[in-house]
Design a protein around this motif. Structure first.
Motif, mmCIF file in Angstrom:
data_model
loop_
_atom_site.group_PDB
_atom_site.id
_atom_site.type_symbol
_atom_site.label_atom_id
_atom_site.label_comp_id
_atom_site.label_asym_id
_atom_site.label_seq_id
_atom_site.Cartn_x
_atom_site.Cartn_y
_atom_site.Cartn_z
ATOM 1 N N LEU A 8 -8.052 -10.703 -2.667
ATOM 2 C CA LEU A 8 -8.432 -9.460 -1.995
ATOM 3 C C LEU A 8 -8.097 -9.518 -0.507
ATOM 4 N N THR A 9 -8.619 -10.546 0.176
ATOM 5 C CA THR A 9 -8.437 -10.638 1.629
ATOM 6 C C THR A 9 -6.958 -10.781 1.992
ATOM 7 N N SER A 11 -4.601 -9.377 0.514
ATOM 8 C CA SER A 11 -3.918 -8.098 0.275
ATOM 9 C C SER A 11 -4.305 -7.009 1.273
ATOM 10 N N LEU A 12 -5.316 -7.247 2.095
ATOM 11 C CA LEU A 12 -5.870 -6.173 2.934
ATOM 12 C C LEU A 12 -4.906 -5.729 4.028
ATOM 13 N N GLU A 13 -5.062 -4.470 4.445
ATOM 14 C CA GLU A 13 -4.333 -3.957 5.612
ATOM 15 C C GLU A 13 -5.366 -3.392 6.580
ATOM 16 N N VAL A 116 -7.735 2.206 4.347
ATOM 17 C CA VAL A 116 -8.179 0.804 4.460
ATOM 18 C C VAL A 116 -9.346 0.542 3.495
ATOM 19 N N TYR A 117 -10.316 1.467 3.477
ATOM 20 C CA TYR A 117 -11.426 1.314 2.518
ATOM 21 C C TYR A 117 -10.894 1.308 1.085
ATOM 22 N N PHE A 120 -9.584 -1.953 0.210
ATOM 23 C CA PHE A 120 -10.663 -2.945 0.090
ATOM 24 C C PHE A 120 -11.310 -2.891 -1.293
ATOM 25 N N TYR A 121 -11.429 -1.688 -1.856
ATOM 26 C CA TYR A 121 -12.110 -1.555 -3.142
ATOM 27 C C TYR A 121 -11.136 -1.380 -4.317
#
Lengths: 352, 352
Positions: A8-9, A11-13, A116-117, A120-121
């Motif tokens: 997850l982390t 892959s985040l932007e 972004v949210y 995250f989900y």
């Protein structure tokens, strides 16, 4: 990249907030802060709780603040949720109401934290294009989807959505949650709070950061049906039980209750905005119809990026987004009359 | 249950914080708060920032606080992360470092929020049983897994873990992140901060809520390798960019810098704890070896639940956990000498 990061982390932007430069003093028109100080009552209330009781946990349910908001808005405390800024409430709301197996709808030009949210989900956004004037067609927000979020007024365009359009959204989508993000609503748009008791699928989110001059305190709140508020509380209590500290709680209650001060400062910002708009029009700028505490402006011949950089050199910070469709525009927060006078003088010189 | 909740929110089992009763004044020994007020320097620093600058956003990177923590602990600012209480940091850390495709290891008796975070992120916990004395065998924490989290001292048992055991954990698990949750470490246990620069897989989390008497302010911090801290920042900036308000930031810096006050109050709590332990032993209680600001006690003949209720009736609040293996115990926070005198008098009467 690190082998210790979760998938997850990795892959985040992440979101990038507007700059808070420390190199020199700017006229700061880049993060939509209010140019006027918070209510004197809020200042006094905060000072009064800076004492030995800070050794104790705050009320995890922020009941005093919820009561104050309930009274002011004619709602039940069970229809209200509070959080550490409206950004935190948005983060909880995306988790609580949006099913990752379906796309979530929001405008293609909007608050950049939404995508972004979604990331995250693990939610796939379905972007609904605004038209050439950045206007939104509410009838495009329907069909098979997992929820809707729209700011009113929209950001960074500053354009408001009529309450009649919010009703159409709610009527068209009775099985999905519709979030109206009203961070800037107090500067002239129509709030959907009046619809909260009629629509179980409506969540309205507001903040102390803009119209209440308390960006430094981090308090936001949401209004919705009891079942939506219960959902937010389930999520919050799976993440962090004590999100609002004792000082913020006291300041928020006093700020909410000081309606007269709020109205006076909000009217000043609106009056300044109207004067700035008139002047920018005479200078040839294209300006969207703003009901926010900022304006979204474009000059027909001078590139926005160039203007942004020149303004910065002259000590005036505004916001430039290097994104498709809006890279000809600058977002300019409304400061005091004195600050806007300097801004207008600088910009007149630059385009002259 | 609501049709508007996401599958995630519908599945959650939220944390329940210790009660904050409003019906009357209790001797409050139920949420491990510090009985002494915050540092006078912290009080003064907070009052000094209650001013018109609260209209402005705080520094999203909390640089002042990170600098103060770096200086005090001999680390680089890039090895430090700060958050809205250590609970928020734990929530970010579970997202950042624990791969949901593998089980995450923690003790079967521990801080009850861990299983809540695991549920929130779809992580399967693998509970490592403590022995009959609630002692932990670090060699059981290895094999195929997605990460480890252990409080030191453990909660609610108050039992510390030697630094040598932390080293074994880190050496046994070089490919997974090991989180040591040091909320209570300052009351006599050994911190693992000294290992941070040697082990890229170590994250140490601390808080202002206990030893710095600032539970009401909501500030926690974490120490780790640059890559772990970068991972936490990626997660935070996908959730909420401005988590710490201006007042909390100022108070936290001053509290961290006032080492003398911190040492004096911490020593007082430890001295009181030792006196309370001696007295409870003479009353026949079984007491785990505490290095925290609370004790975990069991009476051989009187049921813990009954004692909890009787103490409450007598105006003394402690914590009772209706959970397997620990339902014979009470968790009692260490208050002032005066508060503990009343507690001991009441308990002597109740068991007499």
């Amino acid at each position: 990249m690190s082998k210790y990061w979760s998938p997850l982390t990795a892959s985040l932007e992440p979101y990038v907030p507007g700059e808070q430069p420390k190199d020199k003093t700017y006229i700061k028109l880049n993060t939509n802060e209010n140019p006027y100080p918070p209510s004197p009552n809020a200042i006094a209330a905060m000072k009064a709780v800076i004492n030995e009781d800070l050794r104790l946990y705050p009320d995890p349910n922020s009941e005093m603040l919820i009561q104050a908001l309930a009274k002011q808005n004619g709602l039940s405390p069970k229809q209200i949720f509070v959080g550490n800024g409206s950004d935190e409430i948005l983060a909880f709301a995306f988790a609580s109401f949006f099913d990752p197996s379906k796309p979530v709808l929001f405008p293609d030009i909007t608050y950049s934290f939404y995508k972004v949210y979604a990331k995250f989900y693990g939610i796939t956004p379905k972007l609904i294009p605004l038209d050439e004037q950045f206007l939104l067609d509410v009838n495009q927000f329907k069909g098979e989807h997992g929820g809707i979020i729209i700011p009113n007024p929209n950001a960074p365009t500053a354009i408001p959505m009529p309450l009649a359009d919010v009703k159409v959204l709610l009527d068209n989508n009775p099985d999905q949650v519709v979030i109206i993000d009203e961070a800037y609503v107090d500067f002239g748009a129509e709030s959907a709070i009046a619809l909260v008791s009629s629509y179980p699928n409506l969540l309205v989110i507001q903040t102390l950061s803009k119209s209440r001059s308390l960006a430094g305190l981090r308090v936001g709140y949401a209004f919705g049906s009891e079942e939506l508020i219960e959902g937010l509380n389930r999520t919050k209590n799976s993440f962090n039980s004590y999100t609002i500290d004792r000082v913020a709680l006291a300041g928020a209650v006093a700020a909410i209750e000081d309606q007269a001060y709020f109205q006076a400062t909000t009217e000043k910002v609106v009056a300044t905005r109207e004067r700035v708009v008139s002047k920018l029009q005479t200078l040839g700028f294209i300006i969207t119809p703003s009901k926010a505490n900022f304006v979204f402006i474009s000059h027909p011949t001078i590139a926005a990026k160039q203007l942004f950089e020149q303004l910065r050199e002259q000590g005036v910070l505004v916001r430039y987004f290097a994104s498709p469709r809006i890279d000809r525009f600058l977002r300019v927060s409304i400061g005091t009359d004195e600050e806007m006078k300097v801004f207008l003088e600088v910009i007149e010189r630059l385009i002259g």
